[in-house]
Design an enzyme around this catalytic site. Sequence first.
Site, PDB file in Angstrom:
ATOM      1  N   GLN A 228       1.387  -8.951  -6.388  1.00  0.00           N
ATOM      2  CA  GLN A 228       0.806 -10.499  -6.678  1.00  0.00           C
ATOM      3  C   GLN A 228       1.380 -11.201  -7.426  1.00  0.00           C
ATOM      4  OE1 GLN A 228      -1.377 -11.966  -5.287  1.00  0.00           O
ATOM      5  NE2 GLN A 228      -2.429 -10.207  -4.424  1.00  0.00           N
TER       6      GLN A 228
ATOM      7  N   THR B 275       1.149  -1.335   0.220  1.00  0.00           N
ATOM      8  CA  THR B 275      -0.306   0.182  -0.419  1.00  0.00           C
ATOM      9  C   THR B 275       0.748   1.947   0.082  1.00  0.00           C
ATOM     10  OG1 THR B 275      -2.255  -1.290   1.231  1.00  0.00           O
ATOM     11  CG2 THR B 275      -1.978   1.396   1.544  1.00  0.00           C
TER      12      THR B 275
ATOM     13  N   CYS C 224      -9.078  -7.509   1.441  1.00  0.00           N
ATOM     14  CA  CYS C 224      -9.612  -5.467   1.707  1.00  0.00           C
ATOM     15  C   CYS C 224     -10.631  -5.229   1.822  1.00  0.00           C
ATOM     16  CB  CYS C 224      -8.923  -4.336   0.714  1.00  0.00           C
ATOM     17  SG  CYS C 224      -7.251  -4.910   0.015  1.00  0.00           S
TER      18      CYS C 224
HETATM   19  C1  LIG Z   1      -2.175  -6.883  -1.212  1.00  0.00           C
HETATM   20  C2  LIG Z   1      -2.178  -6.058  -2.306  1.00  0.00           C
HETATM   21  C3  LIG Z   1      -1.629  -4.547  -2.056  1.00  0.00           C
HETATM   22  C4  LIG Z   1      -1.084  -4.512  -0.212  1.00  0.00           C
HETATM   23  O1  LIG Z   1      -0.252  -4.665  -0.170  1.00  0.00           O
HETATM   24  P1  LIG Z   1       0.277  -4.981   1.660  1.00  0.00           P
HETATM   25  O2  LIG Z   1       1.695  -5.446   1.647  1.00  0.00           O
HETATM   26  O3  LIG Z   1      -1.317  -5.177   2.391  1.00  0.00           O
HETATM   27  O4  LIG Z   1      -0.076  -2.956   1.679  1.00  0.00           O
HETATM   28  C5  LIG Z   1      -1.520  -3.986  -3.057  1.00  0.00           C
HETATM   29  N1  LIG Z   1      -1.510  -4.472  -3.834  1.00  0.00           N
HETATM   30  C6  LIG Z   1      -2.181  -5.793  -4.420  1.00  0.00           C
HETATM   31  C7  LIG Z   1      -1.827  -5.910  -5.514  1.00  0.00           C
HETATM   32  C8  LIG Z   1      -1.788  -6.584  -3.470  1.00  0.00           C
HETATM   33  O5  LIG Z   1      -1.976  -7.839  -4.229  1.00  0.00           O
END
Ligand SMILES: *Cc1c(COP(=O)(O)O)cnc(C)c1O
Length: 379
Positions: A178, A73, A323
């Site tokens: 991802q 994030t 989320c």
């Molecule tokens: C999980 C995720 C995030 C956020 O990552 P965090 O480390 O949980 O803040 C951002 N982008 C994608 C595509 C995600 O799957």
Amino acid sequence: MKEHAYFDNSATTAVAKEVLDEMLPFFTGSYGNPGSIHSMGDEAAKAVMTARKRTASALNCRPSEIIFTSGGTESDNLALIGAAMRSGKRKIITSAIEHSAVLEACRFLGTLGYETVLLPADGKGRVTVNNLTDLIDNDTAVVSVMTANNEIGTIQPIAELAKTAHEHGALFHTDAVQAFTRTDINVVRDNVDLLSISGHKIHGPKGIGALYVKNGVNISPMLFGGGQERGMRPSTENVPGMAGLGKASELAMATMKGDVKRMEGMRDKIINEILSIRGAYLNGPAENRLCSNAHFGFDGIKGKDLVLRLSKMNVMASTASACSAGSTEPSHVMTAIGRSAGEALSSLRISLSRYTTDREVDLLLDAVPDAVRSLRTRM
Ligand SMILES: *Cc1c(COP(=O)(O)O)cnc(C)c1O
């Protein structure tokens, strides 16, 4: 804990044993501040350098191009807000199927007077270079398109999109949270300027991530304080977290080829068997799909009910992204690919990791038809 099958690896993954072992010394024995000039400080600074080298090597970049952050994030926010504010330009282009960390950062930029343009996705979630060519102009600060989608697994043509962005003087950012360790990522080959990764999606710890910032690319920081991370992300280093992300990157790269093949085999088996259930359909592409992702809809069934039923059977899956999983709103990704609200709310996301076992796949494939059947007879 009872035997369970875990298919929510896109929400988070287990920390690898090797990663935990790498981290533990930095909580107690070697707890120095990397900024201190004494030997305990040196020890911590060395650990941070090792972590930086390992992470950089997995992305094919230089260690100095890695900015450690608190997660995916923050990396996404820093990339977009930092690039927009530094640029002197007013426009940001992203896709309609991005993670909320990108979309909400754009929304914030909107309150500051920036304009966000959303690239559409086709029925399989693909974003095309033609759409970008139509919408981009020389007032575009940054183009951000994710490498692979977290809900439906679509892999995007990152190198082509980056090339088009550069032809118009814009920076190119990609959320590779991802895709990292599950597709072949190479920031030099693809000529990417900014790229986000997260520790806890690759068997590292939560609360650590990184932003790759290409040498020579200037972005504004969002935090101000000490000079850590070349001033782009000040705050005393999360040494155990960084060590964990570095180790997780190294570990994943060592076996990536075989892991991806095995996950693809499991994914295809899961898709084949689940599609034989009456009223089941696949969301996202059949080709060019993330090895760890399968995503289904089921006529007449609420995804949330299905996930809760599966949970009672010790099978952990999800509806959309973690989320938004608690939300009763249809996913913006589903809506963007043309699914109706009803279809969007009947989603089941199955996400694998390199530790997923055949036994877990068997449990899943036993449980899903039963759960679907019992939800249908209840109606
Ligand atoms: C999980 C995720 C995030 C956020 O990552 P965090 O480390 O949980 O803040 C951002 N982008 C994608 C595509 C995600 O799957």
